[in-house]
Design a protein around this motif. Structure first.
Motif, PDB file in Angstrom:
ATOM      1  N   ALA A 114       0.812  -1.214   0.000  1.00  0.00           N
ATOM      2  CA  ALA A 114       0.000   0.000   0.000  1.00  0.00           C
ATOM      3  C   ALA A 114       0.847   1.265   0.000  1.00  0.00           C
ATOM      4  O   ALA A 114       0.364   2.336  -0.385  1.00  0.00           O
ATOM      5  CB  ALA A 114      -0.916   0.003   1.220  1.00  0.00           C
ATOM      6  N   ALA A 147       2.043   3.546  -4.006  1.00  0.00           N
ATOM      7  CA  ALA A 147       0.847   3.801  -4.803  1.00  0.00           C
ATOM      8  C   ALA A 147       1.204   4.759  -5.934  1.00  0.00           C
ATOM      9  O   ALA A 147       1.841   5.790  -5.708  1.00  0.00           O
ATOM     10  CB  ALA A 147      -0.256   4.399  -3.936  1.00  0.00           C
ATOM     11  N   SER A 163       3.785  -1.863  -7.892  1.00  0.00           N
ATOM     12  CA  SER A 163       3.071  -0.751  -7.268  1.00  0.00           C
ATOM     13  C   SER A 163       1.556  -0.970  -7.313  1.00  0.00           C
ATOM     14  O   SER A 163       1.039  -1.795  -8.076  1.00  0.00           O
ATOM     15  CB  SER A 163       3.423   0.564  -7.961  1.00  0.00           C
ATOM     16  OG  SER A 163       2.834   0.621  -9.255  1.00  0.00           O
ATOM     17  N   ILE A 164       0.846  -0.217  -6.492  1.00  0.00           N
ATOM     18  CA  ILE A 164      -0.612  -0.217  -6.492  1.00  0.00           C
ATOM     19  C   ILE A 164      -1.079   0.883  -7.437  1.00  0.00           C
ATOM     20  O   ILE A 164      -0.841   2.064  -7.194  1.00  0.00           O
ATOM     21  CB  ILE A 164      -1.159   0.034  -5.079  1.00  0.00           C
ATOM     22  CG1 ILE A 164      -0.590  -0.985  -4.083  1.00  0.00           C
ATOM     23  CG2 ILE A 164      -2.679   0.008  -5.085  1.00  0.00           C
ATOM     24  CD1 ILE A 164      -0.886  -2.426  -4.425  1.00  0.00           C
ATOM     25  N   MET A 184      -3.403   3.314  -8.627  1.00  0.00           N
ATOM     26  CA  MET A 184      -4.582   3.989  -8.099  1.00  0.00           C
ATOM     27  C   MET A 184      -5.547   4.452  -9.194  1.00  0.00           C
ATOM     28  O   MET A 184      -6.649   4.918  -8.900  1.00  0.00           O
ATOM     29  CB  MET A 184      -4.146   5.176  -7.239  1.00  0.00           C
ATOM     30  CG  MET A 184      -3.306   4.800  -6.039  1.00  0.00           C
ATOM     31  SD  MET A 184      -4.230   3.846  -4.817  1.00  0.00           S
ATOM     32  CE  MET A 184      -5.280   5.138  -4.127  1.00  0.00           C
ATOM     33  N   GLY A 224      -1.338  -4.518   3.166  1.00  0.00           N
ATOM     34  CA  GLY A 224      -2.188  -3.349   3.354  1.00  0.00           C
ATOM     35  C   GLY A 224      -2.873  -3.437   4.697  1.00  0.00           C
ATOM     36  O   GLY A 224      -2.234  -3.716   5.701  1.00  0.00           O
ATOM     37  N   SER A 275      -9.162   6.445   1.917  1.00  0.00           N
ATOM     38  CA  SER A 275      -8.429   6.236   0.661  1.00  0.00           C
ATOM     39  C   SER A 275      -8.177   4.742   0.560  1.00  0.00           C
ATOM     40  O   SER A 275      -8.080   4.050   1.574  1.00  0.00           O
ATOM     41  CB  SER A 275      -7.112   7.021   0.638  1.00  0.00           C
ATOM     42  OG  SER A 275      -6.264   6.624   1.701  1.00  0.00           O
ATOM     43  N   GLU A 311      -5.725   2.733  -0.924  1.00  0.00           N
ATOM     44  CA  GLU A 311      -4.462   2.064  -1.229  1.00  0.00           C
ATOM     45  C   GLU A 311      -4.176   0.879  -0.308  1.00  0.00           C
ATOM     46  O   GLU A 311      -3.467  -0.063  -0.694  1.00  0.00           O
ATOM     47  CB  GLU A 311      -3.297   3.058  -1.196  1.00  0.00           C
ATOM     48  CG  GLU A 311      -2.883   3.538   0.184  1.00  0.00           C
ATOM     49  CD  GLU A 311      -3.783   4.623   0.729  1.00  0.00           C
ATOM     50  OE1 GLU A 311      -3.628   4.984   1.919  1.00  0.00           O
ATOM     51  OE2 GLU A 311      -4.653   5.137  -0.031  1.00  0.00           O
ATOM     52  N   HIS A 312      -4.733   0.886   0.915  1.00  0.00           N
ATOM     53  CA  HIS A 312      -4.510  -0.244   1.823  1.00  0.00           C
ATOM     54  C   HIS A 312      -5.488  -1.398   1.559  1.00  0.00           C
ATOM     55  O   HIS A 312      -5.255  -2.515   2.032  1.00  0.00           O
ATOM     56  CB  HIS A 312      -4.606   0.207   3.282  1.00  0.00           C
ATOM     57  CG  HIS A 312      -3.346   0.807   3.796  1.00  0.00           C
ATOM     58  ND1 HIS A 312      -2.918   2.069   3.439  1.00  0.00           N
ATOM     59  CD2 HIS A 312      -2.394   0.309   4.624  1.00  0.00           C
ATOM     60  CE1 HIS A 312      -1.765   2.329   4.033  1.00  0.00           C
ATOM     61  NE2 HIS A 312      -1.425   1.278   4.752  1.00  0.00           N
TER      62      HIS A 312
END
Length: 274
Positions: free
Chosen positions: A68, A71, A150-151, A153, A181, A234, A236-237
């Motif tokens: 996470a 991002a 990477s995440i 988004m 995450g 948010s 990302e986690h």
């Protein structure tokens, strides 16, 4: 796919392909709720569960982590020989800033993933704490190469879940996949007392999440869980969960590694596929 891409993929496959007499075992996929960086040095039921898990895992050829804390807008793979340890937080005890997770990077598998998933590459990114705070417990000898994805988004939940099919190919090549995450992550609601009671909204979200893992994957993909926006202001986690689930084959089981809360609102639920 043009000739340059084909040759790069072929080289990566050659470097990572199994010899006939040494076919790699399909590796597990894990989702780990990593919580506070303090978990890297604390002894508690959660960290003990990770240490116990690490003692039972077969040693993979490499580990891919989707953290996470990396991002991006667009998908990126780290292609780094010797990744640095990133201390991407502040205000914590000095001991945390001395941790150095000095595992090697993994170039061939990273290039293979970049070709399979059509990503950009990054030749500088190190291990953020979503990586090393987990690996210090699972693989404390630092003796397995590690790389990151990477995440992204910019993509919806369905895309992240579908990404799991590509990650499943890597699992067949002896690469363990870890999503790092949290099942819930609202820092504004955290109670830093170690014995804080669990918030009702967090418990209801975690219960619904646990049920959906086995009964309603589409609800997870669509973010259709009670209190979702409260649990994840948010996302990302949350997003690292979906590719892990998407990598599951029909004949593979999903098992809970750990369930419990820290600081009243952080669900530390972890699970394993395969």
């Amino acid at each position: 796919m043009n000739r340059r891409h084909f040759l790069a993929l072929l080289a990566a496959l050659s470097a990572y392909g199994a010899e006939e007499r040494n076919i790699p075992m399909r590796q597990s996929a894990l989702f780990i709720s990593h919580g506070s960086p303090m978990n890297s040095i604390e002894d508690n039921p959660y960290t003990r569960s990770l240490k116990q898990l690490g003692s039972t895992l077969s040693k993979p050829k490499a580990i891919l982590v989707l953290s996470a804390h990396w991002a991006t807008n667009g998908s990126v793979v780290s292609v780094v020989d010797k990744p640095e340890t990133i201390h991407d937080f502040f205000g914590f005890p000095d001991e945390l800033y001395t941790i150095n997770y000095d595992a090697e990077g993994e170039i061939a598998a990273a290039l293979l993933l970049s070709e399979l998933a059509h990503t950009k590459i990054d030749r500088r990114h190190g291990f953020d704490h979503g990586v090393w705070s987990v690996l210090v417990h699972l693989f404390p000898k630092h003796d397995v190469p590690v790389f990151q994805l990477s995440i992204d988004m910019s993509k919806p939940g369905e895309w992240h879940y579908a990404l799991g099919k590509t990650l499943s190919i890597l699992r067949d090549q002896g690469i363990m996949i870890i999503g790092s995450g949290n099942v819930t992550h609202n820092l504004g609601d955290i109670d830093w007392n170690t014995d804080a009671p669990v918030a009702l909204w967090a418990k209801e979200f975690d219960d619904a999440f646990a049920s959906a893992l086995t009964n309603d994957r589409q609800a997870l993909i669509d973010f259709d869980l009670p209190h979702f926006k409260h649990a994840h202001p948010s996302i990302e986690h949350y997003l690292p969960i979906l590719p892990i689930l998407g990598s599951q084959n029909e004949d593979e089981t999903l098992s809970t590694i750990y369930e419990g809360f820290q600081h009243g609102t952080l669900s530390m639920r972890c699970f394993q596929i395969g």
